[in-house]
Design a protein around this motif. Structure first.
Motif, short mmCIF file in Angstrom:
data_model
loop_
_atom_site.label_atom_id
_atom_site.label_comp_id
_atom_site.label_asym_id
_atom_site.label_seq_id
_atom_site.Cartn_x
_atom_site.Cartn_y
_atom_site.Cartn_z
N TRP A 1 0.85 -1.20 0.00
CA TRP A 1 0.00 0.00 0.00
C TRP A 1 0.89 1.26 0.00
O TRP A 1 1.78 1.40 0.85
CB TRP A 1 -0.90 0.02 1.24
N HIS A 2 0.61 2.13 -0.93
CA HIS A 2 1.40 3.37 -1.03
C HIS A 2 0.66 4.44 -1.82
O HIS A 2 -0.36 4.17 -2.46
CB HIS A 2 2.76 3.08 -1.69
N GLN A 3 1.23 5.64 -1.75
CA GLN A 3 0.81 6.74 -2.63
C GLN A 3 2.01 7.06 -3.50
O GLN A 3 3.13 7.17 -2.98
CB GLN A 3 0.52 8.01 -1.82
N ASP A 4 1.83 7.28 -4.77
CA ASP A 4 3.01 7.60 -5.60
C ASP A 4 3.59 8.96 -5.25
O ASP A 4 4.80 9.16 -5.28
CB ASP A 4 2.65 7.54 -7.08
N TYR A 5 2.72 9.91 -4.92
CA TYR A 5 3.26 11.25 -4.64
C TYR A 5 4.19 11.24 -3.42
O TYR A 5 5.12 12.04 -3.36
CB TYR A 5 2.13 12.28 -4.47
N VAL B 1 -4.34 6.10 -2.48
CA VAL B 1 -3.64 4.97 -1.88
C VAL B 1 -3.98 3.70 -2.67
O VAL B 1 -5.15 3.42 -2.93
CB VAL B 1 -4.03 4.80 -0.39
N HIS B 2 -2.93 2.96 -3.08
CA HIS B 2 -3.14 1.77 -3.92
C HIS B 2 -2.12 0.70 -3.60
O HIS B 2 -1.10 0.95 -2.96
CB HIS B 2 -3.11 2.14 -5.40
N ALA B 3 -2.43 -0.52 -4.08
CA ALA B 3 -1.59 -1.69 -3.85
C ALA B 3 -2.02 -2.76 -4.84
O ALA B 3 -3.03 -2.61 -5.53
CB ALA B 3 -1.81 -2.20 -2.42
#
Ligand code: SIN
Ligand code: MN
Length: 288
Positions: free
Chosen positions: A109-113, A209-211
């Motif tokens: 799980w992360h945010q690219d920004y 937020v994506h994964a």
């Protein structure tokens, strides 16, 4: 391609838009058939899965592969993002993620920004992620998962994960993910995963937020991920090599809509190899 008022509203609310089957099977074939040769190259820009020869991410193909250089200038992708930012764009990052059958590993799980701010000193989250499916994406082959509306939270606290996979990432801890999923509806829509045929496109906010999970299915899940940044918002530091975070802030000019099925001429600056300078990095802020 221009976004409608309803699409603009949905993007603002959810943080993403999904366009199933936007590119035709013929257009996808042009791209997909170039991938095996690109993945076979023993180059720094091919990052392989931990303990495996399968390619996790190929970087910067638009600099040395004609079909991907044309995709990087495609109006179906560039125009809606220009509309959202009301500005011309440059290519911040260009990846072909493998997520190969049986081999493709997780993306935490992360945010690219978070990464673009911490590593590249990108001033604002005025850069858009675009995913284009080169294979069908289904529930089994590691689809991208989103927490709807999580982009509204801005930049979240993250830790630099250097060990889970072969690729370093600023990831978000499980307690915060649980809270965000609950806030987004828990089991009723707190996590969504756009799935569809090859040729589908997703636009998603750089703070969303994506994964994705590993791919234990027998089907590849090759997808292109482009990060298009507003030109005035270019990065301020070259801490990462140029094949990961690009340094050419020239505005992208679109090709015609049929550029994936006709051989329009395109520049391939790294066509004869990547220059040594692309590997040089620095912690200094770039001169204004
Ligand atoms: C990414 O988050 O950049 C890639 C995720 C994926 O390929 O599933
Ligand atoms: Mn990401």
């Amino acid at each position: 391609m221009q976004l409608t008022a309803a699409q603009l509203e949905a993007f603002d609310r959810d943080g993403f838009l999904f366009f199933p089957g936007l590119f035709s099977p013929q257009e996808v074939k042009t791209l997909n058939s170039a991938v095996p040769e690109l993945y076979s190259r023993r180059e720094a820009y091919n990052v392989r899965e931990k303990g495996s020869d399968a390619v996790r991410t190929n970087f910067a193909a638009h600099m040395y592969s004609a079909p991907f250089a044309r995709l990087a200038r495609h109006p179906r992708m560039i125009k809606p993002v220009e509309q959202l930012f009301n500005e011309k764009l440059y290519m911040h990052q260009f990846k072909i993620n493998g997520k190969m059958a049986f081999e493709g590993d997780v993306w935490q799980w992360h945010q690219d920004y978070g990464t673009w701010l911490n590593d590249d000193l990108m001033p604002e989250p005025r850069a858009m992620n675009v995913a284009i499916f080169l294979d069908e994406v289904n529930e089994f082959n590691g689809p991208l998962m989103f927490i709807p509306a999580s982009h509204k939270k801005g930049v979240l606290e993250a830790g630099h994960d250097l060990t889970t996979t072969s690729y370093p990432l600023w990831t978000i801890d499980h307690a915060l993910i649980s809270q965000l999923v609950e806030r987004a509806g828990g089991r009723n829509g707190g996590i969504v995963s756009p799935q569809g045929p090859a040729g589908s496109m997703i636009l998603f906010h750089s703070c969303l937020v994506h994964a994705s999970t590993s791919n234990l299915s027998p089907w590849n899940r090759v997808s292109v991920y482009l990060s298009l940044c507003a030109v005035s918002n270019h990065i301020q530091r070259h801490k990462r090599p140029e094949y990961i975070a690009h340094r050419d802030f020239t505005p992208i000019d679109c090709l015609p809509d049929d550029c994936l099925t006709k051989d329009y001429p395109v520049d391939l600056p790294w066509g004869k190899g990547m220059p040594g300078s692309a590997l040089q990095t620095s912690l200094d802020r770039i001169a204004a």
